[in-house]
Design an enzyme around this catalytic site. Structure first.
Site, PDB file in Angstrom:
ATOM      1  N   TYR A 138       8.417 -29.348 -11.222  1.00 40.04           N
ATOM      2  CA  TYR A 138       9.619 -28.594 -10.794  1.00 40.04           C
ATOM      3  C   TYR A 138      10.673 -28.461 -11.891  1.00 40.04           C
ATOM      4  O   TYR A 138      10.559 -29.076 -12.932  1.00 40.04           O
ATOM      5  CB  TYR A 138      10.162 -29.081  -9.453  1.00 40.04           C
ATOM      6  CG  TYR A 138      10.661 -30.486  -9.240  1.00 40.04           C
ATOM      7  CD1 TYR A 138      10.948 -31.351 -10.259  1.00 40.04           C
ATOM      8  CD2 TYR A 138      10.861 -30.936  -7.924  1.00 40.04           C
ATOM      9  CE1 TYR A 138      11.433 -32.626  -9.989  1.00 40.04           C
ATOM     10  CE2 TYR A 138      11.338 -32.213  -7.649  1.00 40.04           C
ATOM     11  CZ  TYR A 138      11.628 -33.051  -8.691  1.00 40.04           C
ATOM     12  OH  TYR A 138      12.100 -34.289  -8.429  1.00 40.04           O
ATOM     13  N   GLU A 139      11.619 -27.608 -11.643  1.00 43.70           N
ATOM     14  CA  GLU A 139      12.608 -27.189 -12.666  1.00 43.70           C
ATOM     15  C   GLU A 139      11.919 -26.596 -13.898  1.00 43.70           C
ATOM     16  O   GLU A 139      12.374 -26.793 -15.024  1.00 43.70           O
ATOM     17  CB  GLU A 139      13.510 -28.349 -13.100  1.00 43.70           C
ATOM     18  CG  GLU A 139      14.203 -29.098 -12.005  1.00 43.70           C
ATOM     19  CD  GLU A 139      15.125 -28.244 -11.156  1.00 43.70           C
ATOM     20  OE1 GLU A 139      15.522 -27.175 -11.611  1.00 43.70           O
ATOM     21  OE2 GLU A 139      15.413 -28.649 -10.020  1.00 43.70           O
ATOM     22  N   GLY A 140      10.858 -25.868 -13.666  1.00 41.06           N
ATOM     23  CA  GLY A 140      10.078 -25.294 -14.771  1.00 41.06           C
ATOM     24  C   GLY A 140       8.957 -26.252 -15.147  1.00 41.06           C
ATOM     25  O   GLY A 140       9.217 -27.357 -15.605  1.00 41.06           O
TER      26      GLY A 140
END
Lengths: 596, 596
Positions: A439-441
């Site tokens: 997550y968050e890229g």
């Protein structure tokens, strides 16, 4: 067993000793935050982590979140813990005093984040996401929105979310479909579905403030037509308290591999009232503001879980007796020796330890830059700090979470069969840590950010903020009497990094796929060199302390041993990464998609 | 989505083409098993895996096993699937025809094992454990026991278990406490508790035959006082059908990270009647007979799950559209390109592919040795086969399961956020694959077996069974026109392996901890070189086939590309392993236990 005691001594080492010469200024520069005060904060944070959050970690994993009457119920004890956490001021630790925050240095804040993540990763997301939201709002929201929302979000009375992903688009946000239709009063009505929304709905706060990416009717296609909106769960009444519901509903919560006490929601917005944050069609810029803050924090999540896994493994390795030491019986009164005597168990424990200490040291350095960026009055220092943060954000996010996951897995391996059983508590660390790589890229996206954006930016200026101190250090200590071989190892890895940088720059100019093909290994290589630099500095410092007659011999000797282990056993990965980078894209890309 | 189609073409390549010159004799030597027959068996096995077992994989994970009325209920559909499996003769595939087995070559059997593990790892354990049991019984049980039990176990009517671990001892079996008291009729009465017993209790068969390690009253302490006993769940009546219960009860089933459809039981034996298998106090020898068979199979489990994860990831990478290719739009009619166009996704897919094909090729080679050991009439070949199996068993177990886990994780990463959600099916592969690194001897124990027992045995003779063919191959192909650079890479890694072997032998002689400190990295290094050798052979062979005008250009070209990728991106790990080995034990061992 989930065992955790905040590694305060190492944290203080990183905060007060390791990076004093890095040119980003000292903690003392933040006037009121004296080392004593900072230490007191850390000690209090440790208590909260150990006594309030840790006891809820496994029970939260077992119970999970449930949808009830259209709301989400968090596991037993979470509400009470959140209230304690909020009342203790922990939500507001690093926030701007203007909005009720305590304005603590990021250096201190990131250490407390590590503790919270060690104790209870799921819990950390509830205040964590709010912090990302307030960061974006401080930078982009109108004064009116700030006044109405920031004080309650900073205090933790209200929580925040980031609503980006839709079912068909995560990385490629240009495809998102949520609509925002302007209203006569300057507000917007949002309609659409979002998925993977952490803390999207829960029973911890009386209101939830969603920051939502959406598209206005006349917006250009793709990423240039995305705007950011603030959409509260309940519309505030005139007195500022939550009023009527705003058409935000939970379609479902996700069944996840781990992180079960964190409510990951599918949210529907149905003509929900929202307000623009920042400029129209510039939502991605504002989103990246919060995203970048979050990315460093997600890296710290990897470290946090890694530290918890390490401590749990150490506990077991001292407790569990099995077999005899190859160098002679160590526990003659017992039926066998504790497994910590066995080299292969040591290999795992030392690897975990080296990863954690390496990540903590690097995170401390990056946090100093975060403070310098915020507080320094020297434009040159400020710029260098910004450059360093830009460079290191993807490295911290990707490398720390990769290593955190590896560490969690080594923890399970130390437990043998018992580690695979839920009651041991350590398999949870594997399941929880796994998400941080995504997550968050995803970590692949971090790597592309590093080679595609950060390396070429301003003719490679970001990289210089890192290369300069490392090469200076190598120059200054090349002939070091005790650690000459260690510095030589660093020099070799640094050379491989420099060469890789040149290769990527050269090949990538002609063919961007060449840079992309090298991205993941390059990110790892940079992380390895950065941690190696921190370890070499730490070893020299520890030796100096011992020579000065410090009484903390156990701590400083262990630091030197761990640094040696890092150079013996971990840094060699740099060679493998370098060879992989050198090989280029050919064999990676030549297969036709049909041949898979 | 869990997608799986048996990789029949690659299996046939390994079975019929790749290893024909390895000196272990050809499949044809097993007279009746013509390539056509073998292919027909594989095709039937593929159907069973894909159509019967795969559909139960996720439902089994969700439902898990439950204790009901003192018995264990397997998930819905498992009983029917097991009956089909048994009736199809799949339980008896490689067993001795004397006991009703089909006597198929291990080469074929291991390929079907891979398919079963790809489709449903939990299911594979029910017939799998039985096979381990019958192997030990064929070698050590009395004729009476064989007559009474083997036919029903071989057919799968009755299943088997291996009861070794107790709560306080797994690796260190010398500490086990289960008692076996001799009775006047030559039987024994067993009392004690065992844990982690796969298929310890279930509803798939009418009887379960436990092979139990226990200690007789007058037995010497430690591993020299352990005997092996056969203890049926129900005592057979005179007509051979199951009669009265034998005091074996399930205390609980374990809550595990994965493998949830496999019943992992805590069993209590309470004055249970048992019979000695093999000689008194020689239980460990018999146990190792089944253990070694199982260890290769556990390695194959890693490969099996890895293949399933790979295929599921490929499916998603072709299906999911996100972003545009760096080399120009590939899917102009869609809103974005399928993610398989992106280099970092390719990196993951190619890594998974290379691991799977490398493991499959090496497993094929080891399986040929298993057949030669069983069937060869040439004592020299037989000996070489035994040596090769002894050497490679820990490598296959440890390296395949490490890589299988890594592959499963890459599978999740290809899915991004969706991979963390249970519905995707791919996070299950991570949880399932995790156990294979632990059971049947942790991978650390495998590594110690390799460096501590296998390397020094008979003055290094085992190693020669591997070093000879590799060095011959390198010599013969050093100047290869197309693949010279590849062979050079192999030579370099092989050189590192030889040097590491010498280092370990030399240092380990003086200090066994030095050998133990190098064990895990050495095992990986040996595995990397062995797979590298297989890939280089495969590339040369593929090139020859293309030159001959084979019409299967896609297959052979892909094989060459995958081999190149292996040498570009995977084999460089050998350098890191070599450097770690060279560094020795000092930094690993010097920290006092208290300093952790």
């Amino acid at each position: 067993m989930q065992v955790y005691e905040a590694p305060l001594r190492d944290m203080k080492f990183v905060l007060h000793e390791l990076h004093n010469d890095d040119g980003f200024g000292n903690l003392e520069a933040l006037e009121e935050f004296t080392p004593d005060l900072v230490d007191a904060v850390l000690e209090e944070a440790a208590k909260v982590a150990q006594e309030v959050l840790l006891p809820l970690n496994r029970s939260g994993d077992i119970e999970g979140c449930t949808v009830e009457n259209g709301g989400v119920r968090t596991p037993k004890g979470f509400k009470e813990a959140y209230d304690l956490f909020r009342e203790g001021g922990w939500c507001a630790l690093a926030s701007d005093p203007e909005w009720g925050g305590q304005g603590l240095p990021e250096q201190v804040n990131k250490m407390t984040e590590e503790m919270i993540c060690s104790a209870n990763l799921s819990f950390s997301l509830y205040p964590g996401l709010t912090h990302g939201g307030t960061t974006a709002m401080e930078a982009y929201a109108s004064d009116e929105l700030k006044q109405a929302y920031l004080p309650k979000m900073v205090s933790g009375e209200w929580s925040g979310t980031m609503c980006l992903t839709e079912a068909h688009c995560g990385t490629d946000l240009g495809m998102l479909r949520t609509k925002a239709v302007p209203q006569d009063d300057g507000s917007y009505k949002l309609t659409g579905g979002k998925i993977f929304i952490s803390a999207g709905e829960h029973d911890l706060t009386e209101n939830i403030i969603h920051l939502v990416l959406a598209r206005m009717p006349d917006a250009p296609a793709g990423v240039k037509g995305i705007s950011l909106f603030l959409v509260p769960k309940y519309l505030p009444k005139d007195d500022g308290t939550p009023g009527e519901a705003n058409g935000v509903s939970v379609a479902a919560i996700e069944h996840k591999m781990g992180l079960k006490a964190s409510a990951t929601c599918q949210l529907n917005f149905d003509d929900s009232v929202g307000w623009l944050v920042g400029k129209p069609n510039k939502g991605l810029e504002a989103m990246f503001k919060m995203m970048n803050t979050e990315r460093v924090s997600v890296g710290i999540q990897g470290l946090g879980v890694g530290e918890a896994a390490y401590q749990s493994a150490v506990w077991y390795a001292k407790e569990r007796v099995q077999g005899r030491s190859l160098s002679g019986v160590k526990n003659p009164d017992g039926p066998a020796d504790p497994i910590i005597v066995h080299p292969d168990v040591r290999r795992m424990l030392m690897t975990m330890r080296a990863y954690n200490e390496g990540c903590r040291a690097l995170s401390g350095w990056v946090s100093r830059a975060l403070d310098a960026e915020k507080f320094s009055t020297d434009p040159e220092v400020k710029q260098r700090a910004e450059d360093f943060i830009a460079l290191m954000t993807p490295v911290v996010k990707a490398v720390f979470t990769d290593l955190g996951f590896e560490t969690a897995n080594l923890g399970v391996q130390c437990y043998g069969g018992h580690g695979y059983i839920a009651e041991s508590g350590v398999e949870q660390y594997v399941r929880d840590a796994r998400i941080a790589m995504i997550y968050e890229g995803t970590n692949g996206i971090q790597a592309l950010d590093l080679v595609g954006r950060k390396l070429p930016a301003h003719m490679g200026r970001y990289l210089r903020s890192f290369f300069h101190p490392v090469s200076q250090f190598i120059e200054a200590n090349k002939e070091h009497e005790t650690f000459g071989k260690m510095i030589e190892g660093l020099e070799k890895a640094f050379g491989a990094l420099q060469l890789s940088t040149a290769t990527i720059a050269e090949k990538g100019m002609k063919d961007p796929e060449e840079a992309a093909a090298a991205a993941t290994e390059y990110t790892r290589l940079l992380g390895l060199v950065a941690m190696g630099y921190c370890f070499a500095k730490a070893a020299l410092l520890a030796q100096a302390k011992l020579a000065e007659g410090s009484e903390e011999t156990a701590f400083y000797k262990a630091k030197i041993t761990t640094a040696r282990f890092y150079f013996d056993r971990i840094l060699p990965q740099a060679t493998a990464a370098f060879l992989a980078i050198k090989s280029g894209k050919a064999s990676m890309m030549e297969l036709e998609a049909d041949a898979f």
